[in-house]
Design a protein around this motif. Structure first.
Motif, PDB file in Angstrom:
ATOM      1  N   THR A 228       1.083  -1.045  -0.462  1.00  0.00           N
ATOM      2  CA  THR A 228       0.250   0.082   0.374  1.00  0.00           C
ATOM      3  C   THR A 228       1.006   1.197   0.423  1.00  0.00           C
ATOM      4  O   THR A 228       0.326   2.085  -0.399  1.00  0.00           O
ATOM      5  CB  THR A 228      -0.566   0.058   0.959  1.00  0.00           C
ATOM      6  N   ASN A 229       2.147   1.817   0.611  1.00  0.00           N
ATOM      7  CA  ASN A 229       2.989   2.195   0.449  1.00  0.00           C
ATOM      8  C   ASN A 229       3.612   2.550  -0.777  1.00  0.00           C
ATOM      9  O   ASN A 229       3.642   4.083  -1.311  1.00  0.00           O
ATOM     10  CB  ASN A 229       4.014   2.226   1.848  1.00  0.00           C
ATOM     11  N   GLN A 230       3.978   1.436  -1.554  1.00  0.00           N
ATOM     12  CA  GLN A 230       4.701   1.648  -2.743  1.00  0.00           C
ATOM     13  C   GLN A 230       3.731   2.517  -3.297  1.00  0.00           C
ATOM     14  O   GLN A 230       3.886   3.218  -4.638  1.00  0.00           O
ATOM     15  CB  GLN A 230       4.613   0.055  -3.046  1.00  0.00           C
ATOM     16  N   GLN A 231       2.119   1.764  -3.250  1.00  0.00           N
ATOM     17  CA  GLN A 231       0.769   2.274  -4.114  1.00  0.00           C
ATOM     18  C   GLN A 231       1.157   3.724  -4.372  1.00  0.00           C
ATOM     19  O   GLN A 231       0.896   4.334  -5.292  1.00  0.00           O
ATOM     20  CB  GLN A 231      -0.313   1.322  -4.436  1.00  0.00           C
ATOM     21  N   LEU A 232       1.127   4.599  -2.545  1.00  0.00           N
ATOM     22  CA  LEU A 232       0.413   6.023  -2.137  1.00  0.00           C
ATOM     23  C   LEU A 232       2.098   6.567  -2.855  1.00  0.00           C
ATOM     24  O   LEU A 232       2.341   7.474  -3.178  1.00  0.00           O
ATOM     25  CB  LEU A 232       0.695   5.529  -0.836  1.00  0.00           C
ATOM     26  N   LYS A 233       2.695   6.038  -2.309  1.00  0.00           N
ATOM     27  CA  LYS A 233       4.549   6.426  -3.063  1.00  0.00           C
ATOM     28  C   LYS A 233       4.238   7.035  -4.613  1.00  0.00           C
ATOM     29  O   LYS A 233       4.669   7.537  -5.403  1.00  0.00           O
ATOM     30  CB  LYS A 233       5.301   5.900  -2.676  1.00  0.00           C
ATOM     31  N   GLN A 235       1.662   6.898  -7.054  1.00  0.00           N
ATOM     32  CA  GLN A 235       0.443   7.748  -6.823  1.00  0.00           C
ATOM     33  C   GLN A 235       0.866   9.070  -6.625  1.00  0.00           C
ATOM     34  O   GLN A 235       0.668   9.849  -7.341  1.00  0.00           O
ATOM     35  CB  GLN A 235      -0.713   7.518  -6.031  1.00  0.00           C
ATOM     36  N   LEU A 236       1.711   9.194  -5.486  1.00  0.00           N
ATOM     37  CA  LEU A 236       2.115  11.111  -4.705  1.00  0.00           C
ATOM     38  C   LEU A 236       2.883  11.309  -5.726  1.00  0.00           C
ATOM     39  O   LEU A 236       3.187  12.608  -5.624  1.00  0.00           O
ATOM     40  CB  LEU A 236       2.157  10.665  -3.576  1.00  0.00           C
ATOM     41  N   GLU A 237       4.238  10.766  -6.467  1.00  0.00           N
ATOM     42  CA  GLU A 237       5.059  10.953  -7.034  1.00  0.00           C
ATOM     43  C   GLU A 237       4.338  11.374  -8.448  1.00  0.00           C
ATOM     44  O   GLU A 237       4.966  12.363  -9.395  1.00  0.00           O
ATOM     45  CB  GLU A 237       5.920   9.658  -7.484  1.00  0.00           C
ATOM     46  N   GLY A 238       3.305  10.824  -9.192  1.00  0.00           N
ATOM     47  CA  GLY A 238       2.919  10.701 -10.148  1.00  0.00           C
ATOM     48  C   GLY A 238       2.039  12.242 -10.489  1.00  0.00           C
ATOM     49  O   GLY A 238       1.610  12.511 -11.001  1.00  0.00           O
ATOM     50  N   ILE A 239       2.195  12.623  -8.790  1.00  0.00           N
ATOM     51  CA  ILE A 239       0.336  14.257  -8.569  1.00  0.00           C
ATOM     52  C   ILE A 239       1.569  15.301  -8.755  1.00  0.00           C
ATOM     53  O   ILE A 239       1.967  16.024  -9.231  1.00  0.00           O
ATOM     54  CB  ILE A 239      -0.363  13.761  -7.728  1.00  0.00           C
TER      55      ILE A 239
END
Length: 244
Positions: A228-233, A235-239
């Motif tokens: 989950t942390n990797q996915q959130l990371k 997504q955050l990098e994409g934003i």
């Protein structure tokens, strides 16, 4: 008085011929009176009578009834010769052998025969010297008292030993019962130990299984959180990344 020969009880003490007692009430000198008489030196013709009285005090006459008549037999007042003493020794040895008296240890038969022999010696000595006979009487009585004291002590010791043996036997029985109780208690404790060990092993297995399950769950949670942390990371990098 009428004299007759009646077989006397077998004894080493020399007795005279029994005679019929006409007057049943006959004065007998007491022990103290005989001792008082013995302290006087006989100088008269009554020496024989005094000796008889002392002898009757030391060795009381035998009395019995037969056909309604009272008979009496007193110890002999005839002085003993050297041959009489030798015969006394031979009779003593012969009766010890005949009655199978033991040579050592406690033997009632041997004691009885030696007592008779000592009484005969007292009789012989008293005829020659009343004072010496009375002194031997004191020795005899003291010896009897000592033996009776030892007998009483022996009987008391035997009774004490029997009581202690019974107490020990009772105590032994109680100890056996206590041992059996302790054995049963030991078996119960051993069963409890086995049961507690089984419970402890089961608890260890359950604890191990619970620990493994928690470790797996913890590992899965960590893996899920990392994912989950990797996915959130991502997504955050994409934003945050600038748009081209």
């Amino acid at each position: 008085m009428t004299e007759r020969l009646i077989p006397a009880v077998s004894t080493l003490v020399k007795y005279g011929n029994p005679f019929l007692v006409v007057n049943r009430v006959i004065d007998q000198p007491s022990t103290s009176e005989a001792e008082d008489i013995s302290k006087k030196v006989p100088l008269t013709a009554d020496e024989r009578r005094v000796t008889e009285e002392i002898l009757n005090t030391i060795l009381p006459p035998k009395e019995w009834e037969e056909d309604g008549q009272l008979w009496r037999q007193q110890v002999s007042t005839t002085p003993a010769t050297r041959l009489d003493v030798i015969n006394l020794q031979e009779q003593l040895d012969m009766r010890l052998q005949q009655r199978q008296a033991r040579e050592t240890g406690i033997c009632p038969v041997r004691r009885e025969l030696y007592t008779q022999c000592f009484d005969e010696l007292i009789r012989e000595v008293t005829i020659n010297c009343a004072e010496r006979g009375l002194l031997l009487l004191r020795v005899r009585d003291e010896m009897r008292m000592t033996i009776e004291a030892y007998q009483a002590l022996y009987c008391s010791s035997v009774a004490f030993g029997m009581r202690k043996a019974l107490q020990a036997e009772q105590g032994k029985s109680d100890l056996h019962q206590k041992v059996e109780m302790l054995k049963d208690e030991k078996q119960d404790l051993e069963h409890q130990i086995i049961e507690l060990k089984q419970r402890a092993e089961q608890a260890d297995r359950r604890a191990a299984e619970t620990r493994l399950a928690e470790e797996r769950k913890h590992t899965e949670e960590i893996t899920f959180l990392k994912k989950t942390n990797q996915q959130l990371k991502t997504q955050l990098e994409g934003i945050i990344a600038p748009k081209k």
